[in-house]
Design a protein around this motif. Structure first.
Motif, PDB file in Angstrom:
ATOM      1  N   ASP A  67       5.250  19.663   3.217  1.00 46.67           N
ATOM      2  CA  ASP A  67       5.435  20.324   4.506  1.00 46.67           C
ATOM      3  C   ASP A  67       4.118  20.589   5.213  1.00 46.67           C
ATOM      4  O   ASP A  67       4.085  21.313   6.202  1.00 46.67           O
ATOM      5  CB  ASP A  67       6.189  21.640   4.312  1.00 46.67           C
ATOM      6  N   ARG A 104      18.516  27.995  14.173  1.00 43.78           N
ATOM      7  CA  ARG A 104      17.558  28.409  13.154  1.00 43.78           C
ATOM      8  C   ARG A 104      17.205  27.223  12.261  1.00 43.78           C
ATOM      9  O   ARG A 104      18.083  26.483  11.821  1.00 43.78           O
ATOM     10  CB  ARG A 104      18.147  29.528  12.305  1.00 43.78           C
ATOM     11  N   LYS A 155      16.500  24.912   9.117  1.00 41.39           N
ATOM     12  CA  LYS A 155      17.017  24.931   7.757  1.00 41.39           C
ATOM     13  C   LYS A 155      15.877  24.808   6.759  1.00 41.39           C
ATOM     14  O   LYS A 155      14.986  23.983   6.929  1.00 41.39           O
ATOM     15  CB  LYS A 155      18.012  23.788   7.547  1.00 41.39           C
ATOM     16  N   GLN A 156      15.914  25.638   5.732  1.00 45.46           N
ATOM     17  CA  GLN A 156      14.889  25.640   4.695  1.00 45.46           C
ATOM     18  C   GLN A 156      15.329  24.891   3.442  1.00 45.46           C
ATOM     19  O   GLN A 156      14.490  24.467   2.652  1.00 45.46           O
ATOM     20  CB  GLN A 156      14.516  27.074   4.321  1.00 45.46           C
ATOM     21  N   THR A 157      16.615  24.746   3.239  1.00 48.96           N
ATOM     22  CA  THR A 157      17.115  24.104   2.023  1.00 48.96           C
ATOM     23  C   THR A 157      17.346  22.621   2.248  1.00 48.96           C
ATOM     24  O   THR A 157      17.522  22.168   3.384  1.00 48.96           O
ATOM     25  CB  THR A 157      18.434  24.758   1.566  1.00 48.96           C
TER      26      THR A 157
END
Length: 309
Positions: free
Chosen positions: A54, A209, A211-213
């Motif tokens: 990331d 929002r 997404k983190q997963t």
């Protein structure tokens, strides 16, 4: 496949559409000495780049370069400490197979070929010249099994000499013999003169929002189970302790009807003050003062006085 069909016909039909070389050990290629049905290499790579994936492109490449550089050194130092000719795990696995090779009988057929009898009609053909066995486990993994090891013991030959060269310590040392040279910091890098500057890509921020997963596949197991919607569920407001409504539609002293209760109190107070004060002036003044005191007690904290007093 018949056993699979008895368990699930849909799974048997799904497997028919796949190449057997990708999921069945009986159809694996003997060129690559591995009989695993796992994707451990991909999982290990994803874990290594978890910190870097990331980051911006230069930072990501620098983190990966440093991890690979340190891993080459650590693996080379570990390979130099191996005591025997084989890697420790392969040596341990080979020792266990040697202990299992005492209950078989072998018959020499010539040209380094043997017929090995394991009892109850189980017979296997071992070819020491081509490092092959009819059980195909030796062909897949490169490690001889008990059928072949029994023939090696008959010839008084060490089983380590028939193990594939990919498990030998010298091969491991050759794999990690090269190195990645260290690099100076970005401040000390030389700037390219005859080249146009590379601009960063346009960033498009999607709605919602972020997404983190990671997106999981349809057949992938979920830790928390499937996500359920709230259709048909009854709301519960915790302050009043009643079900069927929320904070906005609460009918108690909280939420939407609090102002309605205040307006009704104001109406009573206005009626009390508009009455004739000549006959019962002390009584009405006392009643209005009581109503005003009760109304002020019910007002929320830091709320302006609606009577202007």
């Amino acid at each position: 496949m018949s056993e699979m069909r008895s368990l699930s016909k849909s799974a048997e039909a799904w497997l028919h559409g796949k190449n057997p070389r990708t999921w069945s050990r009986a159809h694996f290629s003997t060129k690559h000495k591995s009989d695993l049905l796992l994707n451990n290499n991909s999982e290990c790579f994803n874990k290594i780049i978890l910190e870097a994936r990331d980051k911006p492109i230069l930072t990501m490449l620098e983190i990966i370069r440093r991890k690979v550089m340190t891993r080459l050194v650590s693996m080379r130092e570990a390979a130099e400490k191996y005591p025997g000719p084989l890697c420790p795990r392969i040596q341990k696995k080979l020792s266990e197979i040697v202990n299992q090779s005492n209950n078989v009988w072998q018959v020499y057929a010539g040209n380094e070929k043997y017929e090995v009898n394991c009892g109850l009609g189980n017979k296997y053909v071992v070819d020491l010249l081509n490092s092959s066995c009819s059980c195909r486990k030796w062909d897949f993994s490169g490690i001889p099994r008990k059928h072949a090891i029994s023939c090696m013991q008959l010839l008084a030959v060490s089983p380590e000499t028939y193990v594939n060269t990919c498990y030998i310590v010298t091969t491991q040392l050759n794999i990690y013999s090269h190195l990645i040279n260290p690099v100076k910091g970005p401040i000390q890098w030389e700037h390219a003169k005859d080249m146009e500057p590379i601009l960063p890509p346009m960033i498009r921020t999607p709605l919602g929002r972020p997404k983190q997963t990671r997106r999981k596949e349809v057949d992938e197991a979920r830790k928390s189970g499937p996500k359920l919607n709230k259709t048909g569920q009854q709301a519960n407001y915790t302050k009043c302790g009643k079900t069927g409504h929320n904070k906005r539609t609460c009918k108690g002293i909280f939420g939407g009807t609090q102002m309605a209760n205040q307006s009704s109190s104001l109406q009573i107070l206005n009626q009390a003050t508009s009455m004739d004060n000549t006959a019962s002036q002390p009584f009405l003044s006392q009643q209005s003062s009581n109503l005003l005191a009760n109304f002020r007690a019910k007002l929320p904290f830091k709320r302006n006085n609606p009577l202007g007093q």
